[in-house]
Design an enzyme around this catalytic site. Structure first.
Site, mmCIF file in Angstrom:
data_model
loop_
_atom_site.group_PDB
_atom_site.id
_atom_site.type_symbol
_atom_site.label_atom_id
_atom_site.label_comp_id
_atom_site.label_asym_id
_atom_site.label_seq_id
_atom_site.Cartn_x
_atom_site.Cartn_y
_atom_site.Cartn_z
ATOM 1 N N ALA A 70 0.868 -1.231 0.039
ATOM 2 C CA ALA A 70 -0.107 -0.008 0.067
ATOM 3 C C ALA A 70 0.751 1.305 0.215
ATOM 4 O O ALA A 70 1.919 1.199 0.585
ATOM 5 C CB ALA A 70 -0.929 -0.015 1.090
ATOM 6 N N GLY A 115 1.470 -5.894 0.633
ATOM 7 C CA GLY A 115 0.432 -6.283 -0.212
ATOM 8 C C GLY A 115 1.031 -6.647 -1.643
ATOM 9 O O GLY A 115 0.416 -7.327 -2.438
ATOM 10 N N GLU A 138 4.479 -6.277 7.757
ATOM 11 C CA GLU A 138 3.382 -5.457 8.244
ATOM 12 C C GLU A 138 3.577 -5.527 9.851
ATOM 13 O O GLU A 138 3.295 -4.409 10.455
ATOM 14 C CB GLU A 138 2.150 -6.172 7.902
ATOM 15 C CG GLU A 138 1.688 -5.862 6.632
ATOM 16 C CD GLU A 138 1.905 -6.799 5.474
ATOM 17 O OE1 GLU A 138 1.401 -6.685 4.311
ATOM 18 O OE2 GLU A 138 3.085 -7.686 5.825
#
Length: 264
Positions: A70, A115, A138
């Site tokens: 992202a 992602g 993440e």
């Protein structure tokens, strides 16, 4: 074809039933923003109805990055509600990618992180350049993968290795990714696209109903018990066995010629 800004659709190989999608934000490491997600959804939706498609290749512009997840610059300052709305769009795009009816092949030309790695894992086959690194970082940002990472990775490699990558948030190089099963193959950066297209063409020459039925059997069967999975396979088997293409395949074999598939 629509003229998208962040996604390009290449029909160069459409006469051989192969299409290519390229992510097109190289200036931002091909990070996924809302616009790209929306355009990817539009592109995949369009291709679902493309009658001459049998295999789809997903890659990205540039040599440095496939996708680094992202776009955190876009997310800066977002409210929780805006974050959720954006993530709903991301989820829709990744679901379309995972459930695309024909084989999807990733040609990973650079970093595939967060992602971006989840996008790669959402494809059926994955090939990469030698210099590629992949990872799900993440945990270092106070979140977890949210578009399939914690589910797709343990289905691709041994659970212990998947947990290690997720807990540490570390990156692995292409050779290691190949060894553990994240990648199907690695090529030089010069050969990546040509070799991937070659594989896509080989796949696209096969019976379209068979390709769809194999993918559906695997995708559905993986999420259930063995008896149910075998029943799913049998349903798909008879779907193919009762098709015109099955008759054509046998006839072509006996006549020593290429089959003329009709997809029915």
């Amino acid at each position: 074809m629509p003229n998208w800004e962040t996604v390009e659709l290449n029909k160069t190989y459409s006469d051989e039933n192969v299409y290519v999608i390229e992510l097109n934000r190289p200036e931002a490491m091909n990070s996924l923003n809302t616009k790209m997600a929306i355009e990817l959804i539009e592109c995949l939706t369009l291709l679902e109805h493309q009658k001459d498609l049998r295999a789809l290749v997903l890659t990205a512009k540039g040599e440095k990055s496939f996708c680094v997840g992202a776009d955190l610059k876009e997310r800066k300052g977002m409210t929780n509600e805006q974050w959720k709305q954006q993530h709903d769009i991301f989820e829709e795009g990744y679901e379309l990618l995972r459930n695309f009816k024909f084989p999807v092949i990733a040609a990973v030309n650079g970093f595939a992180l967060g992602g971006g790695m989840e996008m790669m894992l959402s494809c059926d086959l994955r090939y990469a350049s030698e210099h590629v690194k992949v990872g799900l970082p993440e945990v270092k940002l106070g979140i977890i993968p949210g578009v399939g990472g914690t589910q797709l990775l343990p289905r691709a490699i041994p659970v212990g290795l998947a947990k290690e990558m997720l807990f540490r948030g570390n990156q692995v190089d292409a050779q290691k990714a190949l060894e553990v099963g994240i990648l199907n193959g690695i090529f030089t950066k010069e050969e990546l696209m040509s070799k991937t297209i070659e594989i896509a063409k080989e796949i696209a020459r096969n019976a379209p109903l068979s390709l769809q039925s194999i993918k559906k059997s695997i995708q559905t069967g993986l999420h259930t018990d063995m008896n149910t999975a075998l029943s799913i396979e049998l349903d798909q088997y008879y779907k193919c066995a009762n098709s015109d293409d099955r008759l054509e395949g046998v006839l072509a074999f006996n006549e020593k010629r290429k089959p003329n598939w009709q997809g029915k």
